[in-house]
Design an enzyme around this catalytic site. Structure first.
Site, PDB file in Angstrom:
ATOM      1  N   CYS A   1       0.771  -1.244  -0.045  1.00 57.88           N
ATOM      2  CA  CYS A   1       0.033   0.150   0.237  1.00 57.88           C
ATOM      3  C   CYS A   1       0.860   1.451  -0.039  1.00 57.88           C
ATOM      4  O   CYS A   1       2.116   1.273   0.492  1.00 57.88           O
ATOM      5  CB  CYS A   1      -0.842   0.209   1.202  1.00 57.88           C
ATOM      6  SG  CYS A   1      -1.912  -1.374   1.435  1.00 57.88           S
TER       7      CYS A   1
ATOM      8  N   ARG B   1       3.668   0.037  -5.263  1.00 59.13           N
ATOM      9  CA  ARG B   1       3.367  -0.529  -3.745  1.00 59.13           C
ATOM     10  C   ARG B   1       1.743  -1.256  -3.784  1.00 59.13           C
ATOM     11  O   ARG B   1       1.701  -2.156  -3.026  1.00 59.13           O
ATOM     12  CB  ARG B   1       3.184   0.674  -2.878  1.00 59.13           C
ATOM     13  CG  ARG B   1       4.540   1.371  -2.731  1.00 59.13           C
ATOM     14  CD  ARG B   1       4.565   2.472  -1.658  1.00 59.13           C
ATOM     15  NE  ARG B   1       4.446   1.707  -0.288  1.00 59.13           N
ATOM     16  CZ  ARG B   1       5.400   1.089   0.419  1.00 59.13           C
ATOM     17  NH1 ARG B   1       6.740   1.417  -0.085  1.00 59.13           N
ATOM     18  NH2 ARG B   1       5.349   0.797   1.444  1.00 59.13           N
TER      19      ARG B   1
ATOM     20  N   TRP C   1      -2.788  -2.335  -1.694  1.00 57.75           N
ATOM     21  CA  TRP C   1      -2.360  -3.717  -2.173  1.00 57.75           C
ATOM     22  C   TRP C   1      -3.210  -4.757  -1.210  1.00 57.75           C
ATOM     23  O   TRP C   1      -2.668  -4.919  -0.207  1.00 57.75           O
ATOM     24  CB  TRP C   1      -1.007  -4.018  -2.283  1.00 57.75           C
ATOM     25  CG  TRP C   1      -0.514  -5.394  -2.768  1.00 57.75           C
ATOM     26  CD1 TRP C   1      -0.374  -5.665  -3.931  1.00 57.75           C
ATOM     27  CD2 TRP C   1      -0.120  -6.425  -2.059  1.00 57.75           C
ATOM     28  NE1 TRP C   1       0.078  -6.962  -4.173  1.00 57.75           N
ATOM     29  CE2 TRP C   1       0.181  -7.435  -2.918  1.00 57.75           C
ATOM     30  CE3 TRP C   1      -0.176  -6.819  -0.611  1.00 57.75           C
ATOM     31  CZ2 TRP C   1       0.581  -8.739  -2.687  1.00 57.75           C
ATOM     32  CZ3 TRP C   1       0.229  -8.093  -0.027  1.00 57.75           C
ATOM     33  CH2 TRP C   1       0.612  -9.164  -1.316  1.00 57.75           C
TER      34      TRP C   1
ATOM     35  N   ASN D   1      -1.049   1.659   5.958  1.00 54.50           N
ATOM     36  CA  ASN D   1      -0.237   0.629   5.286  1.00 54.50           C
ATOM     37  C   ASN D   1       0.404  -0.308   6.278  1.00 54.50           C
ATOM     38  O   ASN D   1       0.819   0.140   7.286  1.00 54.50           O
ATOM     39  CB  ASN D   1       0.989   1.361   4.331  1.00 54.50           C
ATOM     40  CG  ASN D   1       2.106   0.397   4.025  1.00 54.50           C
ATOM     41  OD1 ASN D   1       3.051   0.940   4.018  1.00 54.50           O
ATOM     42  ND2 ASN D   1       1.852  -0.557   3.922  1.00 54.50           N
ATOM     43  N   GLY D   2       0.146  -1.667   6.238  1.00 55.54           N
ATOM     44  CA  GLY D   2       0.776  -2.565   7.000  1.00 55.54           C
ATOM     45  C   GLY D   2      -0.274  -3.650   7.447  1.00 55.54           C
ATOM     46  O   GLY D   2      -1.510  -3.832   6.854  1.00 55.54           O
TER      47      GLY D   2
ATOM     48  N   GLU E   1      15.657 -24.554  -8.735  1.00 55.34           N
ATOM     49  CA  GLU E   1      15.295 -23.176  -8.538  1.00 55.34           C
ATOM     50  C   GLU E   1      16.490 -21.973  -8.776  1.00 55.34           C
ATOM     51  O   GLU E   1      16.683 -21.295  -9.604  1.00 55.34           O
ATOM     52  CB  GLU E   1      14.681 -22.656  -7.350  1.00 55.34           C
ATOM     53  CG  GLU E   1      14.354 -21.387  -7.088  1.00 55.34           C
ATOM     54  CD  GLU E   1      13.331 -20.594  -7.933  1.00 55.34           C
ATOM     55  OE1 GLU E   1      12.790 -21.453  -8.885  1.00 55.34           O
ATOM     56  OE2 GLU E   1      13.373 -19.287  -8.054  1.00 55.34           O
TER      57      GLU E   1
ATOM     58  N   LYS F   1      16.822 -19.637 -11.951  1.00 53.59           N
ATOM     59  CA  LYS F   1      17.061 -18.128 -11.734  1.00 53.59           C
ATOM     60  C   LYS F   1      18.201 -17.864 -12.484  1.00 53.59           C
ATOM     61  O   LYS F   1      18.123 -16.743 -13.275  1.00 53.59           O
ATOM     62  CB  LYS F   1      17.353 -17.887 -10.192  1.00 53.59           C
ATOM     63  CG  LYS F   1      16.919 -16.687  -9.471  1.00 53.59           C
ATOM     64  CD  LYS F   1      15.440 -16.591  -9.390  1.00 53.59           C
ATOM     65  CE  LYS F   1      14.427 -17.420  -9.913  1.00 53.59           C
ATOM     66  NZ  LYS F   1      13.217 -17.154  -9.848  1.00 53.59           N
TER      67      LYS F   1
ATOM     68  N   GLU G   1      17.082 -17.623 -16.565  1.00 54.85           N
ATOM     69  CA  GLU G   1      16.250 -16.791 -16.813  1.00 54.85           C
ATOM     70  C   GLU G   1      16.795 -15.356 -17.000  1.00 54.85           C
ATOM     71  O   GLU G   1      16.240 -14.523 -17.779  1.00 54.85           O
ATOM     72  CB  GLU G   1      14.912 -16.888 -15.923  1.00 54.85           C
ATOM     73  CG  GLU G   1      14.982 -16.253 -14.684  1.00 54.85           C
ATOM     74  CD  GLU G   1      13.447 -16.701 -13.940  1.00 54.85           C
ATOM     75  OE1 GLU G   1      12.529 -16.700 -14.664  1.00 54.85           O
ATOM     76  OE2 GLU G   1      13.529 -16.973 -12.900  1.00 54.85           O
TER      77      GLU G   1
ATOM     78  N   HIS H   1      24.364 -40.806 -14.223  1.00 55.87           N
ATOM     79  CA  HIS H   1      23.716 -41.370 -14.969  1.00 55.87           C
ATOM     80  C   HIS H   1      23.723 -40.423 -16.287  1.00 55.87           C
ATOM     81  O   HIS H   1      22.481 -40.339 -17.016  1.00 55.87           O
ATOM     82  CB  HIS H   1      22.000 -41.665 -14.454  1.00 55.87           C
ATOM     83  CG  HIS H   1      22.075 -42.407 -13.554  1.00 55.87           C
ATOM     84  ND1 HIS H   1      22.314 -43.944 -13.516  1.00 55.87           N
ATOM     85  CD2 HIS H   1      21.861 -42.411 -12.185  1.00 55.87           C
ATOM     86  CE1 HIS H   1      22.281 -44.461 -12.320  1.00 55.87           C
ATOM     87  NE2 HIS H   1      22.086 -43.522 -11.512  1.00 55.87           N
TER      88      HIS H   1
ATOM     89  N   LYS I   1       5.808 -11.627 -16.270  1.00 58.84           N
ATOM     90  CA  LYS I   1       5.695 -11.635 -15.023  1.00 58.84           C
ATOM     91  C   LYS I   1       4.430 -12.325 -14.531  1.00 58.84           C
ATOM     92  O   LYS I   1       4.520 -13.454 -13.689  1.00 58.84           O
ATOM     93  CB  LYS I   1       5.612 -10.318 -14.268  1.00 58.84           C
ATOM     94  CG  LYS I   1       5.470 -10.466 -12.489  1.00 58.84           C
ATOM     95  CD  LYS I   1       6.733 -10.674 -11.989  1.00 58.84           C
ATOM     96  CE  LYS I   1       6.608 -11.215 -10.579  1.00 58.84           C
ATOM     97  NZ  LYS I   1       7.639 -11.931 -10.130  1.00 58.84           N
TER      98      LYS I   1
HETATM   99  C1  G6P Z   1       6.427 -16.822 -14.783  1.00 59.54           C
HETATM  100  C2  G6P Z   1       7.204 -15.839 -14.143  1.00 59.54           C
HETATM  101  C3  G6P Z   1       7.730 -16.700 -12.951  1.00 59.54           C
HETATM  102  C4  G6P Z   1       6.574 -17.706 -12.234  1.00 59.54           C
HETATM  103  C5  G6P Z   1       5.736 -18.411 -13.152  1.00 59.54           C
HETATM  104  C6  G6P Z   1       4.422 -18.927 -12.455  1.00 59.54           C
HETATM  105  O1  G6P Z   1       7.178 -17.634 -15.557  1.00 59.54           O
HETATM  106  O2  G6P Z   1       8.180 -15.288 -14.730  1.00 59.54           O
HETATM  107  O3  G6P Z   1       8.536 -16.006 -12.011  1.00 59.54           O
HETATM  108  O4  G6P Z   1       7.285 -18.384 -11.333  1.00 59.54           O
HETATM  109  O5  G6P Z   1       5.252 -17.550 -14.200  1.00 59.54           O
HETATM  110  O6  G6P Z   1       3.683 -17.653 -12.073  1.00 59.54           O
HETATM  111  P1  G6P Z   1       2.827 -17.628 -10.572  1.00 59.54           P
HETATM  112  O7  G6P Z   1       2.260 -16.248 -10.522  1.00 59.54           O
HETATM  113  O8  G6P Z   1       1.710 -18.688 -11.237  1.00 59.54           O
HETATM  114  O9  G6P Z   1       3.677 -18.117  -9.622  1.00 59.54           O
END
Ligand code: G6P
Length: 598
Positions: free
Chosen positions: A2, A27, A73, A99-100, A471, A475, A478, A494, A593
């Site tokens: 927020c 925010r 938010w 906010n909080g 993961e 990271k 990507e 393997h 995103k």
């Molecule tokens: C996109 C984003 C990833 C995310 C994935 C799933 O590929 O770039 O960062 O993990 O979607 O998104 P979600 O909002 O369902 O976690």
């Protein structure tokens, strides 16, 4: 999260408040609202959605020169006009923006309702306006302070009263600044909101109380003692400040994790019990089925280890895009748990609908309040990690793991079994351990310089550290466009071991757990083939030093919490490598995103 902006001065408040809200939209932007005040009373406007929707509702109204505004938010209560700020007391004489999270809002609300107060929203924030009303005996300042002293949790609050030319504000664990102009004053969550008008700001500290009228501002402690805070000239440009001084949102979001994890955990471990609002009947299920995409799928894999070990319940994990088309065998004895940061990922939503059609009970672990996923499931757990802007998910991933741990403990509690108090205590202290890892960021930044030109990377882990390896590889690939793979360490024999030579960096996640000795053997196999070893280790396991070329030491925590801690050096390594390669870290090529197409 927020955003808050308040104004008292000589310009039309409307112009300042709307421009300020636009700067604070990062925010949160699920609804917005504002309230003007003059001698005749209060006048408020609210709209669901981004600030531009609010702009459309306010025609004219240029005569006001005092007001408060908020962009939301949502945490408590869906995004709606009723839940949008400002919130009011019963008589509509006091308006507040907040906010909080007010953690004790339920208890306060119950008390106020017994005293005759009527609430209209589902927010935690509304209690603040009613508390001020309760204590108001003609002195707004003293009523405000009495109200604030009853609040638990995190907050930045600004209040106004009909007929009074005064702004009152305070903060605790949520940011708030004062902007000081010529015959005008601003209060805001962040500097960008005021920078168009002044660069003279005061950064308020926790428990500072501010009272502003036309003659100036006074800052006191909540105990009433006057204090001085420095008026600082801000030098940064707008964009830098929105990122809180960080070069990228991704780095900001990595660094925020002590706070965002605390928000995920807040109010959910109470007196050694798990308190969440899932509606699951004990004995009504045999199995948990999880589906998710991307980083959220990695969280689900960690969730499988956690739930099976803690709650003894069978778990299956699917990519949502596979689940939706493979005619999965689902029954009413299944709980389908969807995991998603955005709550809008098309495949995850389709998987949910598939599971519903099969008769499963449905739940979600989701960050965005009021998202489609949140609305379509029977019940869920919000992450409360705040808006994640960097495309590569970081803070949402840690909060997802914390949420899954809480879910696993909840399932165990449902079965009547006792919970491990040591684990609960460590869970509450987790933000401190995360802070300790983040303190080592500089070391990782210099390590990144050594690996910025590499073409390949292998990430290896065992047990709970295997999904962490997946993961870590995701990271890196990507945002840096370096080819990276995650593997269970024992599996390299393997196939992937054929790739290893002196040009192949191999990152082992090797913190202490039941498989520690086994991972030492896997490391020896890589070393024997001249692979470059980076090892994430905890202080109990320094003997790995003999095999590794580089050690990234993290604090020792309960093995079930280790995935959260161990992932953070991997986030930092990916970030610093991508930045060293000069790439647009927050907007990696070809990615989005929120993936709302299948
Ligand atoms: C996109 C984003 C990833 C995310 C994935 C799933 O590929 O770039 O960062 O993990 O979607 O998104 P979600 O909002 O369902 O976690």
């Amino acid at each position: 999260m927020c955003g808050i902006i308040a104004y008292l001065g000589t310009r039309p408040a409307k112009e300042v408040l709307l421009a300020g809200l636009a700067k604070l939209e990062y925010r949160g932007y699920d609804s917005a609202g504002l309230c003007f005040s003059d001698k005749n009373g209060l006048l408020s406007f609210k709209a669901v959605g981004p600030v531009k929707n609010l702009v459309k509702t306010i025609e004219g109204n240029d005569k006001y020169s005092l007001g408060i505004a908020h962009t939301r938010w949502a945490t408590h209560g869906e995004p709606s006009e009723i839940n949008a700020h400002p919130h009011f007391d019963c008589q509509h004489k006091i308006a507040i923006v907040h906010n909080g999270i007010i953690e004790n809002h339920n208890a306060l609300k119950e008390m106020l309702i017994k005293e005759g107060h009527k609430f209209v929203s589902a927010t935690d924030s509304e209690v603040i306006a009613h508390l001020i009303e309760k204590f108001d005996e003609g002195n707004l300042e003293s009523a405000f302070i009495k109200a604030i002293n009853l609040l638990q949790g995190s907050f930045a609050v600004v209040a106004i009263q009909a007929g009074s030319r005064r702004l009152l504000a305070t903060r605790r664990s949520s940011p708030l600044i004062i902007g000081v102009g010529k015959e005008e004053f601003f209060i805001a969550s962040d500097v960008p909101a005021v920078l168009a008008y002044t660069n003279q700001v005061i950064y308020l500290q926790d428990n500072d109380f501010v009272s502003i009228d036309d003659s100036g501002y006074k800052i006191k402690t909540l105990a009433g003692k006057e204090i001085k805070r420095e008026l600082e000239g801000v030098q940064m440009n707008l964009e830098e400040i929105e990122k809180g001084g960080f070069k990228h949102f991704m780095l900001k979001e990595i660094m925020e994790q002590p706070i965002t994890l605390a928000q995920t955990i807040a109010g959910r471990v109470v007196n050694d019990k798990i308190k969440i609002s899932l509606q699951i009947i004990p004995g009504s299920f045999d199995r948990i089925v999880m589906a998710a995409c991307g980083t959220s799928w990695h969280s689900a894999l960690i969730g499988k280890y956690l739930i099976e070990e803690i709650a003894g319940v069978r778990v299956e994990v699917d990519y949502a895009s596979e689940f939706r088309y493979r005619q999965p065998l689902i029954s009413s004895r299944d709980i389908f748990l969807a995991i998603s940061q955005s709550g809008e990922t098309a495949d995850t939503l389709a998987a949910l609908r598939e599971a519903k059609a099969g008769g499963a009970q449905t739940a979600a672990l989701v960050n965005i309040v009021g998202s489609t996923l949140a609305r379509e499931v029977d019940s869920g757990i919000y992450l409360h990690a705040g808006p994640e802007i960097g495309v590569a998910s970081t803070k949402a991933f840690s909060s997802q793991i914390a949420g899954l741990l809480i879910f696993a403990l909840y399932l165990r509690q449902l079965s009547g079994a006792s919970l491990d108090k040591g684990l609960l205590m460590e869970l509450k202290n987790l933000p401190k351990a995360v802070e300790a890892v983040l303190a080592g960021a500089d070391k990782i930044a210099s390590l990144a310089q050594q690996f910025k030109k590499t073409n390949n990377f292998l990430f290896l882990g065992r047990g709970l550290n295997f999904p962490v390896a997946l993961e870590g590889a995701l990271k890196l690939k990507e945002i840096s466009y370096i080819h990276a793979e995650g593997y269970p360490a024992a599996e390299i024999k393997h196939g992937p071991i054929a790739l290893i030579d002196e040009d192949m960096p191999v990152l082992f996640i090797a913190t202490k757990n039941l498989l520690s000795d086994k991972i030492l053997s896997n490391m020896a196999e890589v070393k024997a083939r001249q692979g470059k070893i980076i090892a994430v280790v905890d202080r109990d396991f320094q003997d790995i030093a003999a095999l590794a070329d580089h050690l990234l030491v993290v604090p020792s925590v309960h093995p079930l919490l280790a995935p959260i801690i161990n992932n953070i050096p991997l986030q930092l390594l990916a970030y610093y490598i991508a930045d060293a390669r000069g790439l647009d870290v927050d907007r990696p090529r070809n990615l989005a995103k929120s993936v709302t197409v299948e």
